[in-house]
Scaffold this motif. Structure first.
Motif, PDB file in Angstrom:
ATOM      1  N   GLU A  30       1.044  -1.187   0.133  1.00 51.01           N
ATOM      2  CA  GLU A  30      -0.106   0.008  -0.046  1.00 51.01           C
ATOM      3  C   GLU A  30       0.992   1.211  -0.039  1.00 51.01           C
ATOM      4  O   GLU A  30       0.521   2.303  -0.461  1.00 51.01           O
ATOM      5  CB  GLU A  30      -1.047  -0.035   1.214  1.00 51.01           C
ATOM      6  N   GLU A  31       2.031   1.268   0.808  1.00 58.15           N
ATOM      7  CA  GLU A  31       2.836   2.404   0.848  1.00 58.15           C
ATOM      8  C   GLU A  31       3.300   2.811  -0.478  1.00 58.15           C
ATOM      9  O   GLU A  31       3.477   3.922  -1.099  1.00 58.15           O
ATOM     10  CB  GLU A  31       4.042   2.192   1.894  1.00 58.15           C
ATOM     11  N   THR A  32       3.898   1.638  -1.326  1.00 54.13           N
ATOM     12  CA  THR A  32       4.309   1.914  -2.577  1.00 54.13           C
ATOM     13  C   THR A  32       3.330   2.369  -3.790  1.00 54.13           C
ATOM     14  O   THR A  32       3.550   3.122  -4.458  1.00 54.13           O
ATOM     15  CB  THR A  32       5.035   0.501  -3.233  1.00 54.13           C
ATOM     16  N   ARG A  33       2.301   1.733  -3.539  1.00 48.83           N
ATOM     17  CA  ARG A  33       1.009   2.162  -4.281  1.00 48.83           C
ATOM     18  C   ARG A  33       0.669   3.546  -4.156  1.00 48.83           C
ATOM     19  O   ARG A  33       0.324   4.453  -5.088  1.00 48.83           O
ATOM     20  CB  ARG A  33      -0.332   1.406  -4.029  1.00 48.83           C
TER      21      ARG A  33
ATOM     22  N   GLU B 166      17.406  14.193   0.494  1.00 45.44           N
ATOM     23  CA  GLU B 166      16.806  15.275  -0.163  1.00 45.44           C
ATOM     24  C   GLU B 166      17.451  14.845  -1.589  1.00 45.44           C
ATOM     25  O   GLU B 166      16.556  15.037  -2.740  1.00 45.44           O
ATOM     26  CB  GLU B 166      17.307  16.620   0.024  1.00 45.44           C
ATOM     27  N   ALA B 167      18.749  14.300  -1.935  1.00 42.70           N
ATOM     28  CA  ALA B 167      19.120  13.812  -3.332  1.00 42.70           C
ATOM     29  C   ALA B 167      18.302  12.787  -3.827  1.00 42.70           C
ATOM     30  O   ALA B 167      18.189  12.865  -5.087  1.00 42.70           O
ATOM     31  CB  ALA B 167      20.524  13.345  -3.130  1.00 42.70           C
ATOM     32  N   ALA B 168      17.894  11.912  -3.193  1.00 41.72           N
ATOM     33  CA  ALA B 168      17.038  10.533  -3.465  1.00 41.72           C
ATOM     34  C   ALA B 168      15.938  10.916  -4.600  1.00 41.72           C
ATOM     35  O   ALA B 168      15.826  10.485  -5.645  1.00 41.72           O
ATOM     36  CB  ALA B 168      16.776   9.622  -2.513  1.00 41.72           C
ATOM     37  N   PRO B 169      14.935  11.657  -4.013  1.00 36.09           N
ATOM     38  CA  PRO B 169      13.806  11.925  -5.248  1.00 36.09           C
ATOM     39  C   PRO B 169      14.442  12.747  -6.236  1.00 36.09           C
ATOM     40  O   PRO B 169      13.518  12.695  -7.360  1.00 36.09           O
ATOM     41  CB  PRO B 169      12.882  12.836  -4.323  1.00 36.09           C
ATOM     42  N   GLU B 170      15.189  13.750  -6.097  1.00 34.65           N
ATOM     43  CA  GLU B 170      15.963  14.399  -7.463  1.00 34.65           C
ATOM     44  C   GLU B 170      16.480  13.685  -8.254  1.00 34.65           C
ATOM     45  O   GLU B 170      16.421  13.794  -9.667  1.00 34.65           O
ATOM     46  CB  GLU B 170      16.713  15.662  -6.770  1.00 34.65           C
ATOM     47  N   ILE B 171      17.183  12.592  -7.872  1.00 31.86           N
ATOM     48  CA  ILE B 171      17.942  11.568  -8.659  1.00 31.86           C
ATOM     49  C   ILE B 171      16.754  10.848  -9.525  1.00 31.86           C
ATOM     50  O   ILE B 171      16.791  10.728 -10.599  1.00 31.86           O
ATOM     51  CB  ILE B 171      18.633  10.492  -7.769  1.00 31.86           C
ATOM     52  N   ALA B 172      15.803  10.440  -8.927  1.00 34.49           N
ATOM     53  CA  ALA B 172      14.510   9.785  -9.467  1.00 34.49           C
ATOM     54  C   ALA B 172      13.738  10.473 -10.540  1.00 34.49           C
ATOM     55  O   ALA B 172      13.444  10.000 -11.522  1.00 34.49           O
ATOM     56  CB  ALA B 172      13.475   9.160  -8.502  1.00 34.49           C
ATOM     57  N   ARG B 173      13.785  12.000 -10.169  1.00 33.54           N
ATOM     58  CA  ARG B 173      13.162  12.987 -11.228  1.00 33.54           C
ATOM     59  C   ARG B 173      14.173  12.910 -12.429  1.00 33.54           C
ATOM     60  O   ARG B 173      13.640  13.083 -13.514  1.00 33.54           O
ATOM     61  CB  ARG B 173      12.990  14.244 -10.446  1.00 33.54           C
ATOM     62  N   GLN B 174      15.422  12.946 -12.202  1.00 32.95           N
ATOM     63  CA  GLN B 174      16.381  13.301 -13.201  1.00 32.95           C
ATOM     64  C   GLN B 174      16.413  12.001 -14.215  1.00 32.95           C
ATOM     65  O   GLN B 174      16.637  11.994 -15.387  1.00 32.95           O
ATOM     66  CB  GLN B 174      17.761  13.589 -12.571  1.00 32.95           C
ATOM     67  N   LEU B 175      16.342  10.875 -13.659  1.00 35.87           N
ATOM     68  CA  LEU B 175      16.372   9.651 -14.433  1.00 35.87           C
ATOM     69  C   LEU B 175      15.060   9.830 -15.337  1.00 35.87           C
ATOM     70  O   LEU B 175      15.231   9.389 -16.614  1.00 35.87           O
ATOM     71  CB  LEU B 175      15.989   8.494 -13.590  1.00 35.87           C
ATOM     72  N   ARG B 176      13.906  10.093 -14.875  1.00 38.25           N
ATOM     73  CA  ARG B 176      12.835  10.191 -15.595  1.00 38.25           C
ATOM     74  C   ARG B 176      12.736  11.340 -16.754  1.00 38.25           C
ATOM     75  O   ARG B 176      12.431  11.373 -18.105  1.00 38.25           O
ATOM     76  CB  ARG B 176      11.529  10.307 -14.729  1.00 38.25           C
ATOM     77  N   LEU B 177      13.344  12.567 -16.378  1.00 41.08           N
ATOM     78  CA  LEU B 177      13.359  13.710 -17.013  1.00 41.08           C
ATOM     79  C   LEU B 177      14.267  13.456 -18.179  1.00 41.08           C
ATOM     80  O   LEU B 177      13.773  13.756 -19.209  1.00 41.08           O
ATOM     81  CB  LEU B 177      13.801  14.849 -16.351  1.00 41.08           C
ATOM     82  N   ARG B 178      15.503  13.193 -17.861  1.00 39.14           N
ATOM     83  CA  ARG B 178      16.571  12.649 -19.018  1.00 39.14           C
ATOM     84  C   ARG B 178      16.408  11.451 -19.653  1.00 39.14           C
ATOM     85  O   ARG B 178      17.385  11.499 -20.500  1.00 39.14           O
ATOM     86  CB  ARG B 178      18.052  13.154 -18.157  1.00 39.14           C
TER      87      ARG B 178
ATOM     88  N   VAL C 148      18.101   5.703   3.128  1.00 38.89           N
ATOM     89  CA  VAL C 148      18.312   6.557   1.711  1.00 38.89           C
ATOM     90  C   VAL C 148      17.865   5.577   0.537  1.00 38.89           C
ATOM     91  O   VAL C 148      17.225   5.972  -0.453  1.00 38.89           O
ATOM     92  CB  VAL C 148      19.580   6.718   1.698  1.00 38.89           C
ATOM     93  N   LEU C 149      18.286   4.072   0.481  1.00 45.68           N
ATOM     94  CA  LEU C 149      17.787   3.293  -0.512  1.00 45.68           C
ATOM     95  C   LEU C 149      16.140   3.056  -0.484  1.00 45.68           C
ATOM     96  O   LEU C 149      15.735   3.005  -1.769  1.00 45.68           O
ATOM     97  CB  LEU C 149      18.443   2.168  -0.374  1.00 45.68           C
ATOM     98  N   LYS C 150      15.726   2.939   0.690  1.00 46.27           N
ATOM     99  CA  LYS C 150      14.224   2.962   0.611  1.00 46.27           C
ATOM    100  C   LYS C 150      13.461   4.135   0.005  1.00 46.27           C
ATOM    101  O   LYS C 150      12.569   3.920  -0.589  1.00 46.27           O
ATOM    102  CB  LYS C 150      13.895   2.612   2.079  1.00 46.27           C
ATOM    103  N   ARG C 151      13.968   5.380   0.312  1.00 48.18           N
ATOM    104  CA  ARG C 151      13.404   6.344  -0.043  1.00 48.18           C
ATOM    105  C   ARG C 151      13.607   6.684  -1.612  1.00 48.18           C
ATOM    106  O   ARG C 151      12.652   6.855  -2.453  1.00 48.18           O
ATOM    107  CB  ARG C 151      14.226   7.730   0.539  1.00 48.18           C
ATOM    108  N   PHE C 152      14.554   6.387  -1.971  1.00 53.28           N
ATOM    109  CA  PHE C 152      15.032   6.164  -3.631  1.00 53.28           C
ATOM    110  C   PHE C 152      14.243   5.085  -4.467  1.00 53.28           C
ATOM    111  O   PHE C 152      13.644   5.582  -5.267  1.00 53.28           O
ATOM    112  CB  PHE C 152      16.439   6.031  -3.733  1.00 53.28           C
ATOM    113  N   ARG C 153      14.076   4.033  -3.883  1.00 51.51           N
ATOM    114  CA  ARG C 153      13.411   2.969  -4.635  1.00 51.51           C
ATOM    115  C   ARG C 153      11.805   3.461  -4.413  1.00 51.51           C
ATOM    116  O   ARG C 153      11.071   3.364  -5.273  1.00 51.51           O
ATOM    117  CB  ARG C 153      13.538   1.409  -3.803  1.00 51.51           C
TER     118      ARG C 153
ATOM    119  N   ASP D  37       8.235   5.605 -11.675  1.00 54.71           N
ATOM    120  CA  ASP D  37       8.938   5.632 -12.913  1.00 54.71           C
ATOM    121  C   ASP D  37       8.150   4.415 -13.854  1.00 54.71           C
ATOM    122  O   ASP D  37       8.277   3.594 -13.308  1.00 54.71           O
ATOM    123  CB  ASP D  37      10.421   5.531 -12.891  1.00 54.71           C
ATOM    124  N   LYS D  38       7.356   4.780 -14.895  1.00 54.32           N
ATOM    125  CA  LYS D  38       6.961   3.873 -15.820  1.00 54.32           C
ATOM    126  C   LYS D  38       7.933   3.030 -16.497  1.00 54.32           C
ATOM    127  O   LYS D  38       7.829   1.887 -17.111  1.00 54.32           O
ATOM    128  CB  LYS D  38       6.039   4.307 -16.815  1.00 54.32           C
ATOM    129  N   THR D  39       9.060   3.437 -16.604  1.00 50.05           N
ATOM    130  CA  THR D  39      10.296   2.503 -17.269  1.00 50.05           C
ATOM    131  C   THR D  39      10.921   1.673 -16.315  1.00 50.05           C
ATOM    132  O   THR D  39      11.209   2.154 -15.211  1.00 50.05           O
ATOM    133  CB  THR D  39      11.517   3.638 -17.982  1.00 50.05           C
TER     134      THR D  39
END
Length: 492
Positions: free
Chosen positions: A69-72, A397-409, A431-436, A442-444
């Motif tokens: 449920e948390e991931t959803r 703070e970096a973890a969500p920004e990295i995920a955004r950059q992966l999708r954006l770029r 940190v890894l839990k937040r990043f995942r 990300d749909k990719t």
């Protein structure tokens, strides 16, 4: 990484054919490694329906069941989303915004069409036994590559081990293939003989008995959909249910499947009459394809700067999702739509190496020939109490920004992320839990390894088409590097 921090803290991841990248049917690796005959033997579908000769499919590789449920909530919740479509003279661009922040960008050039999802009657040019691959001419200049794991072997050849690819394919032979990955650099298109047609809610796999459901849905929703699909799945067809099917009624799913079956019957009829190198099936253009694959109830608005295109989008949605038609609007301001929503500036920033974080830390994002590298730095952020807390807050703070950059770029292939080193194992896990969690949106398809003692995270992300850098930069004639000096022209 900052030297002060280093000294103080020791050392320092559903178009057709794999269209719905979040389904049970998974693919290992970074999308570049060819499937071998062993993978074909252990996981590929046999023609005529279902896995051949009692072989377990790839569905058995990963645990079944939906997300937590948390991931959803991480996938569905978040800031309000808006989709913008800009039709230019040379290219059509689509931007996905969360509030005013650009998180995804799609672009198609007028003279550079994507072939992913298209089906062709190709001709075998040559077969390389040592590479377990065949090169197929699909009439697009550069030959595509068909690996042994993507060959649709005849049932008569499955009495023992799978035959070698040179025993199945011969030079000059005509084969029906589908593109799974566009040509990139010196590499030709990736091809498969396991054909599929993508719809709004489902992916149809002709000649296959499989039934897959997106793992980004909860267990309860998966069970509901499974019950519906068992009743509506046509004979001799496999179905993969996409994340967009969440909440879909039986009538909606039935209509989607019926539409896909009609399309496949047209494809089969064309294939019977086609000549070698003919195009048998073409995916819809970028706008309709992205709306089909991405646009859903979490989007509050879809704004288009062309009245003609807006009409086409409304017609498509009226056919597949009538409840979303009233969310389509036309941009009428004097400014260009991307300028009005500050998208142009965000694209420029996304082409830079340095990405600033709100606290004063920053990321360095660079692409090499072999991989992407992302370095996390504390920069101007000095924290308050102690070094470990400062580093943890910076990495969180970096973890969500990295995920955004992966999708954006739209980064693809191998990616190495260098977080600032943390001494406490629980902090690395956090940190890894937040990043995942952020990456779940990300749909990719991606795959993330555990964070190492050096603070390194190794991951792969599926590489299907050109990313932002390839779309808006040109190769430097002097150093063979990448330049973005003509970005102002390219953004028009």
């Amino acid at each position: 990484m900052d030297e002060a921090v280093a000294a103080g803290s020791a050392e320092r991841t559903e178009t057709a054919t794999d269209v719905d990248d979040d389904t049970d049917d998974d693919t290992d690796g970074d999308g570049d490694a060819p499937p071998t005959r062993l993978q074909a033997r252990s996981g590929r579908r046999a023609p005529g329906g279902g896995p051949g000769r009692g072989i377990r499919t790839r569905l058995a590789r990963r645990p079944l069941g939906g997300v937590s449920e948390e991931t959803r909530r991480a996938i569905t919740e978040g800031p309000p989303r808006r989709m913008l479509v800009s039709v230019g003279g040379e290219r059509t661009q689509i931007a996905v915004l969360e509030e005013r922040t650009l998180v995804e960008h799609y672009v198609t050039h007028r003279h550079d069409t994507s072939y992913v999802g298209n089906i062709y009657l190709g001709r075998v040019q040559n077969v390389l036994p040592g590479m377990e691959a065949a090169f197929i001419d699909i009439g697009k200049g550069r030959n595509g590559v068909l690996y042994a794991g993507e060959v649709n072997y005849d049932e008569a050849d499955l009495d023992g081990d799978l035959p070698r690819i040179e025993q199945t394919l011969k030079a000059g032979q005509s084969v029906l293939v589908q593109v799974t990955k566009d040509p990139m650099g010196t590499k030709g298109a990736r091809l498969t003989q396991h054909l599929s047609i993508a719809g709004r809610y489902c992916v149809l796999a002709p000649g296959d008995g499989m039934l897959g459901i997106s793992r980004k849905l909860t267990d309860e929703e998966r069970e509901r959909l499974r019950g519906i699909l068992k009743a509506i799945k046509p004979e001799a067809y496999g179905l993969i249910v996409r994340t967009a099917a969440e909440g879909a009624t039986k009538e909606q799913l039935e209509a989607d499947v019926a539409r896909l079956v009609r399309i496949w019957e047209q494809v089969r009829a064309r294939a019977d009459e086609a000549k070698t190198l003919d195009t048998i099936y073409t995916e819809p253009d970028l706008v309709i394809r992205v709306i089909r694959d991405v646009f859903g109830p979490e989007y509050s608005q879809l704004v288009v700067d062309s009245e003609e295109l807006a009409g086409q989008v409304r017609d498509y949605l009226a056919d597949v999702s009538p409840e979303f038609v009233d969310r389509v609007g036309v941009h009428t301001g004097d400014d260009r739509i991307f300028d009005a929503y500050e998208v142009t500036n965000q694209i420029r920033r996304a082409l830079e190496k340095k990405v600033w974080l709100r606290s004063g830390g920053y990321l360095i994002v660079e692409k090499t020939e072999a991989m992407w590298v992302i370095d996390v730095n504390t920069g101007k952020f000095v924290g308050e109490r102690n070094l470990e807390e400062t580093v943890l807050r910076n990495n969180i703070e970096a973890a969500p920004e990295i995920a955004r950059q992966l999708r954006l770029r739209d980064m693809g292939g191998i990616i190495v992320i260098d977080f600032v080193d943390m001494l406490v194992p629980a902090n690395r896990d956090e940190v890894l839990k937040r990043f995942r969690r952020e990456l779940a949106r990300d749909k990719t398809k991606s795959r993330v390894m555990e964070i190492s003692k050096l603070g390194l995270v190794q991951m792969t992300r599926k590489n299907v088409s050109q990313g932002l850098q390839e779309s808006f930069t040109t190769k430097c004639d002097v150093c063979e590097g990448r330049g973005s000096q003509i970005i102002d022209d390219l953004l028009v």
